[in-house]
Design a protein around this motif. Sequence first.
Motif, PDB file in Angstrom:
ATOM      1  N   TYR A  47       0.825  -1.200   0.000  1.00 19.27           N
ATOM      2  CA  TYR A  47       0.000   0.000   0.000  1.00 19.27           C
ATOM      3  C   TYR A  47       0.870   1.265   0.000  1.00 19.27           C
ATOM      4  CZ  TYR A  47      -4.129  -2.837   0.987  1.00 19.27           C
ATOM      5  OH  TYR A  47      -5.156  -3.745   0.895  1.00 19.27           O
ATOM      6  N   PRO A  48       0.317   2.387  -0.471  1.00 19.65           N
ATOM      7  CA  PRO A  48       1.060   3.650  -0.439  1.00 19.65           C
ATOM      8  C   PRO A  48       1.397   4.079   0.985  1.00 19.65           C
ATOM      9  CG  PRO A  48      -0.821   3.798  -1.921  1.00 19.65           C
ATOM     10  CD  PRO A  48      -0.982   2.518  -1.155  1.00 19.65           C
ATOM     11  N   VAL A  49       2.572   4.643   1.154  1.00 21.85           N
ATOM     12  CA  VAL A  49       3.011   5.138   2.468  1.00 21.85           C
ATOM     13  C   VAL A  49       2.368   6.489   2.763  1.00 21.85           C
ATOM     14  CG1 VAL A  49       5.026   5.919   3.782  1.00 21.85           C
ATOM     15  CG2 VAL A  49       5.160   3.829   2.414  1.00 21.85           C
ATOM     16  N   GLU A  62      -0.539   9.504   0.890  1.00 18.19           N
ATOM     17  CA  GLU A  62      -1.530   9.684  -0.175  1.00 18.19           C
ATOM     18  C   GLU A  62      -0.890  10.404  -1.363  1.00 18.19           C
ATOM     19  OE1 GLU A  62      -4.849  11.732   1.458  1.00 18.19           O
ATOM     20  OE2 GLU A  62      -5.349  10.135   2.886  1.00 18.19           O
ATOM     21  N   LYS A  72      -1.520   9.708  -8.623  1.00 17.34           N
ATOM     22  CA  LYS A  72      -0.551   9.619  -9.704  1.00 17.34           C
ATOM     23  C   LYS A  72      -0.979  10.383 -10.950  1.00 17.34           C
ATOM     24  CE  LYS A  72       1.032   5.154  -7.958  1.00 17.34           C
ATOM     25  NZ  LYS A  72       1.202   3.698  -8.224  1.00 17.34           N
ATOM     26  N   HIS A 111       0.815   5.915   6.193  1.00 17.30           N
ATOM     27  CA  HIS A 111       0.148   4.619   6.212  1.00 17.30           C
ATOM     28  C   HIS A 111       1.181   3.490   6.226  1.00 17.30           C
ATOM     29  CE1 HIS A 111      -3.791   6.385   4.877  1.00 17.30           C
ATOM     30  NE2 HIS A 111      -2.965   7.317   4.426  1.00 17.30           N
ATOM     31  N   PRO A 125       2.621   0.271   4.686  1.00 18.97           N
ATOM     32  CA  PRO A 125       2.517  -0.344   3.360  1.00 18.97           C
ATOM     33  C   PRO A 125       2.147  -1.820   3.410  1.00 18.97           C
ATOM     34  CG  PRO A 125       4.809  -0.094   3.974  1.00 18.97           C
ATOM     35  CD  PRO A 125       4.008   0.619   5.016  1.00 18.97           C
ATOM     36  N   LEU A 167       8.480   2.251  -1.785  1.00 18.34           N
ATOM     37  CA  LEU A 167       7.942   3.542  -2.211  1.00 18.34           C
ATOM     38  C   LEU A 167       7.508   3.572  -3.664  1.00 18.34           C
ATOM     39  CD1 LEU A 167      10.318   5.991  -0.302  1.00 18.34           C
ATOM     40  CD2 LEU A 167       8.003   5.262   0.317  1.00 18.34           C
ATOM     41  N   HIS A 176       5.547   1.702  -4.976  1.00 16.21           N
ATOM     42  CA  HIS A 176       4.119   1.407  -4.971  1.00 16.21           C
ATOM     43  C   HIS A 176       3.291   2.640  -4.610  1.00 16.21           C
ATOM     44  CE1 HIS A 176       4.693  -2.953  -5.411  1.00 16.21           C
ATOM     45  NE2 HIS A 176       5.781  -2.762  -4.687  1.00 16.21           N
ATOM     46  N   THR A 177       3.960   3.664  -4.076  1.00 20.07           N
ATOM     47  CA  THR A 177       3.297   4.924  -3.782  1.00 20.07           C
ATOM     48  C   THR A 177       3.367   5.887  -4.953  1.00 20.07           C
ATOM     49  OG1 THR A 177       3.837   4.736  -1.416  1.00 20.07           O
ATOM     50  CG2 THR A 177       3.263   6.935  -2.231  1.00 20.07           C
ATOM     51  N   PHE A 178       4.546   6.004  -5.571  1.00 25.26           N
ATOM     52  CA  PHE A 178       4.795   7.094  -6.499  1.00 25.26           C
ATOM     53  C   PHE A 178       4.898   6.702  -7.980  1.00 25.26           C
ATOM     54  CE2 PHE A 178       6.823   8.543  -2.425  1.00 25.26           C
ATOM     55  CZ  PHE A 178       5.895   9.539  -2.158  1.00 25.26           C
TER      56      PHE A 178
END
Length: 224
Positions: free
Chosen positions: A11-13, A15, A18, A104, A106, A219, A221-223
């Motif tokens: 999961y994103p760290v 919010e 994208k 959050h 991950p 990260l 997976h977040t950005f």
Amino acid sequence: MSVLNFNHPVYPVVEFNKSTDRLLAMNFTDENTQLTEEILADTALFSGWIEKELRAGGCRYGIGGYAEHRTIYSRSTHFGTEAEEPRRLHLGTDIWGAAGTVVHSPLEARVHSFQYNDHFGDYGATIVLRHGNDDNIFYALYGHLNLASICGLQEGQEIKAGEAFAEFGVPEENGHWPPHLHFQLIFDMQGMKGDYPGVCRLSEKEEYLSNCPDPDIILRHTFQ
């Protein structure tokens, strides 16, 4: 060297949309001549410089720093002095953004430890989460949080994947830095609790980087 394997979604760290949000790559080596000693010595000026850079780039966050040899640590004797080899090599990734930004987990986790590292230039409020199972254990350190993030927390407490559990702190709570998150992965905590070096000496580079892999594996997976 240990290898990270994920059997579940990451999961994103923080919010991040994208489609609409932008990310600014930030450089804190001696190549960045904009960061004068005057700015680094004054947390308010340093914070203003970060905010200005983000606004100018139209970016929600700034990011960078893994394995970066930084000059900014000269602002605090917490990282040593030039009389001996100082600590300057950054072992995590920094996400620069607004105080109060929600953090959050991950992955599914348990609270390994937490602590208020209240020295100028230190982590401030800090949480270490333990991820994985007996065959694939690693830790994630979250530094520069607000004090509310560690209020009521308990070691061993379960944190669900994707759960909001912390927020970026203001300078008075985060070690006197511009608001940001220090995110660091660690294989072996070496008996430490609520703290682990986030910066090492250049001569210790191989030892520490083998224990602290590139946070991009999470990260991205977040950005990206």
